[in-house]
Design an enzyme around this catalytic site. Structure first.
Site, PDB file in Angstrom:
ATOM      1  N   ASP A  12       0.979  -1.267  -0.077  1.00 40.19           N
ATOM      2  CA  ASP A  12       0.043   0.323   0.027  1.00 40.19           C
ATOM      3  C   ASP A  12       0.570   1.424  -0.180  1.00 40.19           C
ATOM      4  OD1 ASP A  12      -2.019  -1.821   0.445  1.00 40.19           O
ATOM      5  OD2 ASP A  12      -2.101  -1.183   2.627  1.00 40.19           O
ATOM      6  N   LYS A  15       1.590   1.678  -5.193  1.00 47.59           N
ATOM      7  CA  LYS A  15       2.313   1.817  -6.273  1.00 47.59           C
ATOM      8  C   LYS A  15       1.613   2.017  -7.347  1.00 47.59           C
ATOM      9  CE  LYS A  15       2.256  -2.568  -4.258  1.00 47.59           C
ATOM     10  NZ  LYS A  15       1.873  -1.700  -2.907  1.00 47.59           N
ATOM     11  N   GLY A  39      -4.604  -4.312  -4.012  1.00 54.36           N
ATOM     12  CA  GLY A  39      -5.937  -3.529  -4.410  1.00 54.36           C
ATOM     13  C   GLY A  39      -4.569  -1.576  -4.392  1.00 54.36           C
ATOM     14  N   HIS A  40      -4.746  -1.584  -5.692  1.00 47.86           N
ATOM     15  CA  HIS A  40      -4.070  -0.418  -6.134  1.00 47.86           C
ATOM     16  C   HIS A  40      -5.159   0.867  -7.003  1.00 47.86           C
ATOM     17  CE1 HIS A  40       0.341  -3.476  -7.362  1.00 47.86           C
ATOM     18  NE2 HIS A  40      -0.562  -3.415  -5.611  1.00 47.86           N
ATOM     19  N   GLN A 221       1.869  -6.067  -3.480  1.00 42.48           N
ATOM     20  CA  GLN A 221       2.437  -6.039  -1.349  1.00 42.48           C
ATOM     21  C   GLN A 221       3.515  -5.198  -1.595  1.00 42.48           C
ATOM     22  OE1 GLN A 221       1.410  -9.692  -3.419  1.00 42.48           O
ATOM     23  NE2 GLN A 221      -0.621  -8.482  -3.509  1.00 42.48           N
TER      24      GLN A 221
HETATM   25  P1  GDP Z   1      -0.887   0.173  -3.950  1.00 40.22           P
HETATM   26  O1  GDP Z   1      -1.454  -1.290  -2.680  1.00 40.22           O
HETATM   27  O2  GDP Z   1       0.864   0.457  -3.440  1.00 40.22           O
HETATM   28  O3  GDP Z   1      -1.108   0.730  -4.770  1.00 40.22           O
HETATM   29  O4  GDP Z   1      -1.256   1.319  -2.455  1.00 40.22           O
HETATM   30  P2  GDP Z   1      -3.295   1.482  -2.233  1.00 40.22           P
HETATM   31  O5  GDP Z   1      -3.974   1.897  -3.469  1.00 40.22           O
HETATM   32  O6  GDP Z   1      -3.303   0.437  -0.941  1.00 40.22           O
HETATM   33  O7  GDP Z   1      -2.915   3.243  -1.487  1.00 40.22           O
HETATM   34  C1  GDP Z   1      -2.552   3.626  -1.391  1.00 40.22           C
HETATM   35  C2  GDP Z   1      -3.121   4.714  -0.738  1.00 40.22           C
HETATM   36  O8  GDP Z   1      -2.584   6.448  -0.849  1.00 40.22           O
HETATM   37  C3  GDP Z   1      -4.270   5.005  -1.920  1.00 40.22           C
HETATM   38  O9  GDP Z   1      -5.714   5.266  -0.935  1.00 40.22           O
HETATM   39  C4  GDP Z   1      -4.310   6.392  -2.973  1.00 40.22           C
HETATM   40  O10 GDP Z   1      -5.419   6.841  -3.355  1.00 40.22           O
HETATM   41  C5  GDP Z   1      -2.910   7.330  -1.651  1.00 40.22           C
HETATM   42  N1  GDP Z   1      -1.735   8.023  -2.033  1.00 40.22           N
HETATM   43  C6  GDP Z   1      -1.272   7.722  -3.272  1.00 40.22           C
HETATM   44  N2  GDP Z   1      -0.042   8.804  -3.155  1.00 40.22           N
HETATM   45  C7  GDP Z   1      -0.849   9.914  -2.027  1.00 40.22           C
HETATM   46  C8  GDP Z   1       0.044  11.009  -1.892  1.00 40.22           C
HETATM   47  O11 GDP Z   1       1.133  11.099  -2.331  1.00 40.22           O
HETATM   48  N3  GDP Z   1      -0.555  11.787  -0.613  1.00 40.22           N
HETATM   49  C9  GDP Z   1      -1.856  11.274  -0.798  1.00 40.22           C
HETATM   50  N4  GDP Z   1      -2.032  11.771  -0.179  1.00 40.22           N
HETATM   51  N5  GDP Z   1      -2.887  10.194  -1.264  1.00 40.22           N
HETATM   52  C10 GDP Z   1      -1.793   9.621  -1.829  1.00 40.22           C
HETATM   53  P1  IMO Z   2      -1.047  -4.117  -1.969  1.00 42.61           P
HETATM   54  O1  IMO Z   2      -0.929  -4.803  -3.653  1.00 42.61           O
HETATM   55  C1  IMO Z   2      -0.712  -4.312   1.726  1.00 42.61           C
HETATM   56  C2  IMO Z   2      -1.378  -8.564   4.032  1.00 42.61           C
HETATM   57  C3  IMO Z   2      -2.206  -9.144   4.109  1.00 42.61           C
HETATM   58  C4  IMO Z   2      -2.269  -9.879   5.181  1.00 42.61           C
HETATM   59  C5  IMO Z   2      -0.460 -10.928   4.613  1.00 42.61           C
HETATM   60  C6  IMO Z   2      -0.347 -11.781   3.730  1.00 42.61           C
HETATM   61  O2  IMO Z   2      -2.183  -3.671  -2.790  1.00 42.61           O
HETATM   62  O3  IMO Z   2       0.052  -3.596  -1.526  1.00 42.61           O
HETATM   63  P2  IMO Z   2      -2.275 -12.637   1.843  1.00 42.61           P
HETATM   64  O4  IMO Z   2      -3.818 -12.559   1.424  1.00 42.61           O
HETATM   65  O5  IMO Z   2      -1.995 -12.547   0.779  1.00 42.61           O
HETATM   66  O6  IMO Z   2      -2.781 -14.596   2.365  1.00 42.61           O
HETATM   67  O7  IMO Z   2      -2.274 -12.064   3.028  1.00 42.61           O
HETATM   68  O8  IMO Z   2      -0.557  -9.743   3.520  1.00 42.61           O
HETATM   69  N1  IMO Z   2      -1.586  -8.246   2.268  1.00 42.61           N
HETATM   70  C7  IMO Z   2      -1.222  -7.158   2.333  1.00 42.61           C
HETATM   71  N2  IMO Z   2      -1.048  -6.004   2.540  1.00 42.61           N
HETATM   72  N3  IMO Z   2      -1.494  -4.337   1.146  1.00 42.61           N
HETATM   73  C8  IMO Z   2      -1.212  -5.603  -0.408  1.00 42.61           C
HETATM   74  O9  IMO Z   2      -0.849  -5.672  -1.583  1.00 42.61           O
HETATM   75  C9  IMO Z   2      -1.326  -6.777   0.720  1.00 42.61           C
HETATM   76  N4  IMO Z   2      -1.526  -7.584   0.114  1.00 42.61           N
HETATM   77  C10 IMO Z   2      -1.309  -8.566   1.341  1.00 42.61           C
HETATM   78  O10 IMO Z   2      -3.321  -7.781   5.439  1.00 42.61           O
HETATM   79  O11 IMO Z   2      -0.868  -9.302   6.755  1.00 42.61           O
HETATM   80 MG    MG Z   3      -2.893  -1.838  -1.801  1.00 37.25          MG
END
Ligand code: GDP
Ligand code: IMO
Ligand code: MG
Length: 427
Positions: A12, A15, A39-40, A221
């Site tokens: 998270d 990415k 979840g991207h 991840q």
């Molecule tokens: P990912 O899994 O690495 O793609 O990240 P996620 O989408 O799960 O979580 C990142 C969250 O931070 C999302 O809600 C994005 O919209 C938000 N986000 C990404 N970059 C920034 C930033 O520079 N500032 C803020 N405030 N939010 C951001």
């Molecule tokens: P993105 O790509 C954050 C965590 C879960 C749990 C562990 C194992 O959005 O960054 P799994 O479902 O793989 O058996 O879970 O890994 N986890 C993540 N945490 N971002 C993710 O993906 C994750 N994918 C799995 O919360 O602790």
């Molecule tokens: Mg994510």
């Protein structure tokens, strides 16, 4: 050549946004591991989209998106996502390609994930329950069904055989939830999947590379969730690090050019497991609130804390990171003081290395304190406009890691990103 974008923390890191930002400069965007546990999040205009299975380059008309053999694919999630992107005019039949070697997540994999987590009680991993662990177990156990098998006339027989095997395991867990509805939507989704471009992924990508096309490999991840190098057993079931690109896409190591690591300006984790810099106080709460730190896949509140330099340095080492994109810097606008963990104290000894069994060690993080900038930064476009205190923070991390921070992301929007100018990289 192949550039890689991957997470340096516990996932998270942002990415999705960063891949979407760079995608315009690439011909192919390829996912190499993970599955719908990812979840991207990215924004198209002011519309927020969360992608789980499809690479984050899908909104760039000229890019091809590839789901590599290292991914585990849930046809049901893919189908739902196909509807989401179709509402933005994206037709997956045109710009998505799937490796025939990609393993398929079955309804019973999801059931097994749930049953296994329930059986662990307090020791649960905190899995997203998307069937990731059981699907990878069937891959390494040499039982799994691959996307190419869906086209084969024996598919139904293989499915029934594997389902029976899974049923015996589920019975051992006393798992009695009805999954026939899951199976109905699974078979519908398999029919849909069969209409997409299923290819020999390794030839597909290497032929494009030899024609001079540029590939961006998108990690899911984060490095600290890597099956080998993460905080085992509180990890995911794939190699999330740059080495995973080679076996998850079928490209040779010499083809990899840049490894761009994405790190938040602080740190979060969702699910169980060690997190040395976690703040279980009002500062942690403020990070969660200001950063809207709730999981994009499960909605769970993310655990929040300060940046962990020791873990970040470890991640840079195992990935060969060539530059860093620091996201969510704007979230720190609200803080008087910031801390960066520069070493751990374990059994009274100061150490600079991540212990192999982080979940067993009692770690006291040692911090360097920085003055906050207390200034709104989300509209800044030029590096010279970033506050001096932010420069001090970034310069220290640059120096500590020995890797340049090439971009600062200062908001979730596509254009909220500042090139720092401190980079030697080609991106
Ligand atoms: P990912 O899994 O690495 O793609 O990240 P996620 O989408 O799960 O979580 C990142 C969250 O931070 C999302 O809600 C994005 O919209 C938000 N986000 C990404 N970059 C920034 C930033 O520079 N500032 C803020 N405030 N939010 C951001
Ligand atoms: P993105 O790509 C954050 C965590 C879960 C749990 C562990 C194992 O959005 O960054 P799994 O479902 O793989 O058996 O879970 O890994 N986890 C993540 N945490 N971002 C993710 O993906 C994750 N994918 C799995 O919360 O602790
Ligand atoms: Mg994510």
């Amino acid at each position: 050549m192949v550039d890689v974008i991957l997470g340096l923390q516990w996932g998270d890191e942002g990415k999705g946004k960063i891949v979407d930002f760079f995608a315009k400069d690439y011909d192919i965007i390829a996912r190499f591991q993970g599955g719908p546990n990812a979840g991207h999040t990215l924004y198209v205009g002011d519309k927020k989209i969360v992608l789980h299975q499809i690479p984050s380059g899908v909104f760039h008309q000229n890019a091809i998106n590839l789901i590599g053999n290292g991914v585990v694919l849930d046809p049901v999630t893919l189908r739902k996502e196909s509807d989401t992107v179709a509402s933005f005019g994206v037709d997956l039949k045109k710009n998505l390609f799937i490796s025939e070697r990609t393993h398929v997540i079955l309804p019973t994999h999801r059931a097994l994930d749930k049953a296994a987590e329930l059986s662990k009680g307090d020791g649960k991993i905190g899995s997203t329950l998307k069937g990731i662990g059981p699907a990878y177990m069937d891959k390494t156990g040499r039982n799994g069904i691959r996307v190419g098998d869906l086209l084969h006339k024996n598919f139904t027989t293989s499915y029934i055989k594997l389902r029976l095997k899974h049923q015996r395991l589920l019975d051992n867990y006393n798992f009695s939830e009805e999954i026939s509805n899951w199976e109905e939507e699974f078979f519908d989704a398999v029919d849909f999947l069969k209409t997409l471009n299923i290819v020999n992924g390794e030839y597909f990508i290497n032929e494009h590379i030899s024609k001079g096309k540029k590939v961006l490999a998108e990690g899911a991840q984060g490095s600290m969730l890597d099956i080998d190098f993460g905080t085992f057993p509180f990890v995911t079931s794939s190699n999330t690090i740059s080495a995973g690109v080679c076996n998850g896409l079928g490209v040779a190591p010499q083809k990899i050019r840049e490894v761009i690591g994405v790190s938040k300006a602080y740190c979060t984790r969702v699910g169980s497991g060690p997190f040395p810099t976690e703040l279980q106080d009002e500062t942690g709460e403020l990070l969660r609130k200001t950063g809207s730190e709730f999981g994009a896949t499960t909605g769970r509140p993310r655990r929040c804390g300060w940046m962990d330099g020791v873990a970040l340095q470890f991640a840079c080492m195992i990935n060969g990171v060539t530059s860093i994109v620091m996201t969510k810097a704007d979230v720190l606008d609200a803080f008087e003081e910031l801390s960066v963990c520069t070493s751990y104290k374990i059994d009274g000894q100061e150490v600079n290395q991540v212990p192999y069994q982080m979940s067993k060690a009692v770690i006291e993080p040692q911090y360097k304190i920085f003055k906050g900038w207390k200034k709104k930064t989300s509209a800044i476009k030029k590096p010279e406009e970033l506050p001096a205190e932010m420069h001090q923070y970034i310069d220290f991390i640059n120096q500590y890691l020995g890797v340049p921070i090439s971009y600062i992301s200062n908001g979730p929007g596509r254009d909220q990103i500042v090139k720092t100018g401190s980079q030697k990289t080609k991106i």
